[in-house]
Design an enzyme around this catalytic site. Structure first.
Site, mmCIF file in Angstrom:
data_model
loop_
_atom_site.group_PDB
_atom_site.id
_atom_site.type_symbol
_atom_site.label_atom_id
_atom_site.label_comp_id
_atom_site.label_asym_id
_atom_site.label_seq_id
_atom_site.Cartn_x
_atom_site.Cartn_y
_atom_site.Cartn_z
ATOM 1 N N ASP A 396 0.847 -1.198 0.000
ATOM 2 C CA ASP A 396 0.000 0.000 0.000
ATOM 3 C C ASP A 396 0.881 1.247 0.000
ATOM 4 O O ASP A 396 2.100 1.172 0.201
ATOM 5 C CB ASP A 396 -0.891 -0.022 1.247
ATOM 6 N N GLU A 399 2.439 4.649 -4.424
ATOM 7 C CA GLU A 399 2.438 5.484 -5.639
ATOM 8 C C GLU A 399 3.798 6.177 -5.889
ATOM 9 O O GLU A 399 4.089 6.391 -7.088
ATOM 10 C CB GLU A 399 1.323 6.536 -5.547
ATOM 11 N N ASP A 480 -9.014 3.590 -2.381
ATOM 12 C CA ASP A 480 -9.884 4.122 -1.318
ATOM 13 C C ASP A 480 -11.215 4.615 -1.875
ATOM 14 O O ASP A 480 -11.452 5.831 -1.979
ATOM 15 C CB ASP A 480 -9.172 5.253 -0.578
#
Length: 547
Positions: A396, A399, A480
């Site tokens: 997670d 990015e 999300d």
């Protein structure tokens, strides 16, 4: 949000005046007055196009492509106006005056045609413009919101921690710049293999053409002819690889939320599933299992004996997956951080200093996953988890998210600065050029570590950020989302386009990660979720336990 600069202000130069053309093996090399164009024939129906307006090609190995066998069975012809490449399946005609390309099938029917010059560019950005028909439809492009047919919008590829995303938000967490064009006669694919910022305008600027653009001084794309969509996807995944069989338990229902701690709560959760006879195969542990969010650690107060917990859960038929984030806490008494500094494994500034951003643990360094040494080291560190009985890894915040640049009005800036340097095993470039491959290479490191540490089991990873070819290393989930009916509806074309982009194991947070789902919404979402390969309910901390 992102700026789309108008063509009039950006397009300063265009390809013109071919000065030479040679054939070398599977490649046709063309020189122009400004720039060089290379076409490499990979098969009778697949070729690669590389253009640069500089003197030399980058020749950086692709992160995505794993199979690129050259095809030498083709003919090359020239006349005063054009260069013609012919295979059994295609004819490629390149105009000598401006490099514009026309691709036709064996029967002479035009499949694709460049508009104006083959390429145009400004200081760093190169654009390609191709004719579009009314009957053309577009699919793929990975994680993009909107309808299944992507026609009529423009899209930015820039992996972004978009926690506030609405059903039409762009960009999101993943970049898969693979576009399928389909009409009643044929289908073909264009894969723009660039990890920098890329754009696709599929008819918003004009109904006569579509464009793709890269934030670089080199364009590199693959043209894949079908003529069926199935054949296009098959050829694309031959280039970028395919997912191996996941473990059987990964096909079952997976339970997650931010906030399962301490271990008594996890035990109670497992007992409740079994008492109520609700099928469940996997339980997730979010960031609170760690010691102050230090990766590869356990909070000994919350989880005093993780090995015993894993044994007990395994006996009940549960597997456990733990989250791992890339940010390594800056801490002079933390061995993972100290090792990374000593071994020179973190991303650096242009002056050679370790870059520190801000994520859950506070000040944190970011591993440079483009380095083989870093990937090997990172993979080995998973012994702290796998050695305790963990069965899978949840990657997670990759990015990567960086709270230092957090801007609620422009989430594309909530990441590591563009001028940070990544080494890429002898091909150093700035983060601006490698940004979209960060999460991909983190997953590669995780996958390789898992198969080394636990070779007797099939690996299972799930990731939020990704680049083309991620299917070789990980499944994906769509980030999300919210407990909205709109997100339930929009998840269907979203998942299908990710699937058509070569990533078969995909799903979203059932029930919505943010806000509370009503009982009806949750039930309907679960009904949809059972038809997605990755089936996981997940919600944020502090909400009701309806999930």
């Amino acid at each position: 949000m992102f700026n789309w600069v108008s063509e009039d202000t950006v397009r300063q130069k265009a390809l013109n005046g071919m000065t030479g053309c040679d054939k070398e093996g599977s490649e046709v090399l063309m020189k122009f007055q400004q720039g060089n164009l290379r076409i490499r024939m990979l098969a009778q129906d697949i070729f690669r196009v590389t253009f640069t307006y500089r003197d030399q090609y980058l020749n950086i190995p692709s992160f995505a492509v794993v199979s690129e066998t050259g095809e030498t069975d083709f003919s090359l012809e020239q006349n005063l106006e054009k260069v013609i490449i012919k295979t059994k399946a295609l004819e490629i005609s390149i105009a000598k005056k401006n490099g514009s390309m026309i691709v036709s099938d064996a029967a002479g029917k035009v499949i694709s045609r460049d508009m104006d010059a083959g390429f145009s560019w400004s200081k760093d950005t190169i654009r390609c413009k191709k004719a579009m028909k009314n009957e053309d439809h577009f699919y793929g492009l990975g994680e993009k919101t909107g309808f299944l047919d992507k026609k009529g919008r423009k899209y930015l590829n820039w992996n972004t921690d978009e926690s506030l995303h609405t059903p039409n938000k762009d960009p999101l967490y993943k970049t898969i710049p693979f576009l399928i064009t389909f009409n009643e006669n044929y289908a073909y694919g264009i894969f723009v293999d660039k990890t920098c910022k890329t754009w696709f305008d599929l008819g918003e600027e004009s109904k006569e053409y579509f464009t793709f653009e890269v934030d670089d001084f080199e364009m590199d794309y693959y043209f894949i002819f079908g003529p069926e969509i199935k054949k296009v996807i098959q050829s694309y995944t031959e280039l970028t690889g395919r997912m191996e069989l996941p473990p059987l338990w990964a096909l079952g229902y997976q339970q997650c939320r931010w906030g399962y701690y301490p271990e008594e709560m996890v035990k109670d959760l497992a007992d409740t599933f079994r008492t109520k006879q609700i099928p469940c195969d996997v339980i997730y542990l979010d960031i609170d299992y760690m010691d102050e969010y230090r990766v590869f650690t356990w909070n000994e107060n919350r989880f005093p004996n993780p090995e015993k917990l894993m044994e007990d859960l395994r006996a009940q038929g549960f597997r456990v997956v733990t989250i791992v984030d890339p940010g390594v806490k800056k801490d002079s008494e933390y061995d993972v951080y100290l090792e990374g500094v000593k071994k020179d494994l973190f991303c650096k500034t242009a002056t050679g200093d370790v870059y520190h951003g801000k994520v859950w643990p506070g000040d944190a360094a970011y591993p440079d996953f483009t380095k083989e040494e870093t990937r090997k080291w990172w993979g080995e560190k998973h012994q702290a988890l796998i050695g305790k009985g963990i069965s899978g890894i949840w990657n997670d915040m990759n990015e990567p998210s960086d709270f230092t640049g957090d801007d609620p009005f422009d989430r594309t800036k909530a990441t590591v600065p563009n001028d940070i340097i990544m080494e890429n095993d002898g091909h150093p470039r700035t983060f601006r050029r490698y940004h979209n491959a960060y999460g991909f290479n983190m997953c590669k490191a995780t996958y390789e570590g898992f198969i080394t540490l636990k070779p007797e089991e099939r690996p299972f990873m799930v990731t939020r950020s990704a680049y083309a070819g991620i299917q070789r290393y990980s499944s994906v989930w769509t980030g999300d989302n919210h407990s909205w009916w709109e997100h339930l509806a929009s998840s269907m074309p979203l998942h299908m386009n990710i699937g058509m982009s070569g990533v078969p194991f995909v799903g979203g947070d059932v029930g919505g990660f943010q806000e509370n789902a009503t009982p009806e919404l949750f039930a309907r979402w679960m009904q949809l979720g059972v038809f997605t390969p990755f089936l996981r309910a997940h919600t944020t901390i502090g909400l009701s336990l309806i999930h």
